[in-house]
Design an enzyme around this catalytic site. Structure first.
Site, PDB file in Angstrom:
ATOM      1  N   ARG A  72       0.836  -1.206   0.000  1.00 30.79           N
ATOM      2  CA  ARG A  72       0.000   0.000   0.000  1.00 30.79           C
ATOM      3  C   ARG A  72       0.874   1.261   0.000  1.00 30.79           C
ATOM      4  NH1 ARG A  72      -5.265  -0.499   0.822  1.00 30.79           N
ATOM      5  NH2 ARG A  72      -5.529  -2.414   1.965  1.00 30.79           N
ATOM      6  N   MET A  97     -11.447   4.446  -3.979  1.00 32.81           N
ATOM      7  CA  MET A  97     -11.747   3.175  -3.310  1.00 32.81           C
ATOM      8  C   MET A  97     -10.510   2.431  -2.815  1.00 32.81           C
ATOM      9  SD  MET A  97     -14.903   3.476  -3.326  1.00 32.81           S
ATOM     10  CE  MET A  97     -15.530   1.921  -2.743  1.00 32.81           C
ATOM     11  N   ILE A  99      -7.687   2.166   0.561  1.00 26.88           N
ATOM     12  CA  ILE A  99      -7.353   2.606   1.927  1.00 26.88           C
ATOM     13  C   ILE A  99      -5.946   3.179   1.890  1.00 26.88           C
ATOM     14  CG2 ILE A  99      -6.848   1.758   4.265  1.00 26.88           C
ATOM     15  CD1 ILE A  99      -9.141  -0.269   3.815  1.00 26.88           C
ATOM     16  N   HIS A 116     -18.322  11.059   2.698  1.00 27.79           N
ATOM     17  CA  HIS A 116     -18.855   9.728   2.999  1.00 27.79           C
ATOM     18  C   HIS A 116     -20.387   9.786   3.021  1.00 27.79           C
ATOM     19  CE1 HIS A 116     -18.840   5.704   4.647  1.00 27.79           C
ATOM     20  NE2 HIS A 116     -19.759   6.102   5.516  1.00 27.79           N
ATOM     21  N   GLU A 150      -7.670   5.575  10.673  1.00 28.78           N
ATOM     22  CA  GLU A 150      -8.857   4.723  10.835  1.00 28.78           C
ATOM     23  C   GLU A 150      -9.903   5.162   9.790  1.00 28.78           C
ATOM     24  OE1 GLU A 150      -7.569   6.594  13.389  1.00 28.78           O
ATOM     25  OE2 GLU A 150      -6.395   4.932  14.210  1.00 28.78           O
ATOM     26  N   ASP A 152     -12.957   6.348   7.727  1.00 28.49           N
ATOM     27  CA  ASP A 152     -14.178   7.121   7.993  1.00 28.49           C
ATOM     28  C   ASP A 152     -14.238   7.702   9.399  1.00 28.49           C
ATOM     29  OD1 ASP A 152     -14.955   6.594   5.374  1.00 28.49           O
ATOM     30  OD2 ASP A 152     -15.962   4.742   5.942  1.00 28.49           O
TER      31      ASP A 152
END
Ligand code: GRF
Length: 197
Positions: A72, A97, A99, A116, A150, A152
């Protein structure tokens, strides 16, 4: 006569698809008095519809395939390289989309914002609209917030409420929420840019 000018904060938008929120931000930036300029749109999907709109509006775009990176963080480092090359100070997630790594979130602390489709902290995650319907809530909505590691979480910038009718399904409710998203994202970016100066 003195002409009012506005210093514009260079902003990058990260997308993965349709890009309707991206479009609203681009349109808001066309106002000379709006404090941001979209300098770059990055997508991790080559055929994201939003890329087309951005290019047609003369905005620099980049496609970075996350599948080409082992971790990532390596993918995020490539995104960061392009963001920094374009001197972007603020990053807007608009249907992105992926993380983000702790490394990326820390590097741009208080500079990344997300939208969101729920009234956070309720219904985090990528099934927010379906979860709200299944739970039977009568009011849901959308939230703009700063991005922390973390998912949202992070301080809320703006929210808008949407009434859920008995006849609503995921599609009709998503459409109602999206309308509100388009209303709150531009003023949210404005607040963040004003605070940077
Ligand atoms: C929006 O519903 C947003 O809340 C969520 O992803 C969707 C993106 O839609 N994060 P669009 O690509 O901006 O049209």
């Amino acid at each position: 006569m003195t002409l009012k000018t506005q210093i514009k904060i260079k902003t990058a938008i990260l997308i993965s698809g349709r890009g309707s929120n991206m479009r609203c931000l681009i349109e808001a930036c066309q106002n000379p008095l709006y404090p941001a300029e979209i300098a770059l749109v990055i997508s991790n999907k080559e055929n994201a519809l939003g890329l087309d709109f951005a290019q047609k509006n003369g905005i620099k775009t980049a496609f970075i395939d996350h599948k080409k990176f082992t971790t990532r963080q390596e993918f995020d480092q490539q995104i960061a390289k392009i963001i920094d090359e374009h001197n972007c100070q603020v990053i807007c997630l608009a249907g992105f989309m992926r993380i983000l790594s702790a490394w990326f979130v820390e590097k741009y602390k208080n500079k990344i914002i997300n939208i969101h489709p729920s009234l956070l902290p309720a219904f985090k995650g990528d099934k927010a609209v379906a979860d709200a319907i299944n739970y039977g809530v009568k009011i849901t909505g959308c939230t703009t917030h700063f991005v922390v590691y973390e998912t949202d979480c992070g301080k809320i910038i703006k929210q808008a409420a949407v009434k859920v009718s008995k006849s609503d399904n995921k599609e009709t409710l998503s459409a109602k929420i999206l309308k509100q998203e388009h209303k709150i994202y531009p003023p949210s970016l404005k607040i963040v840019c004003k605070n940077i100066k």
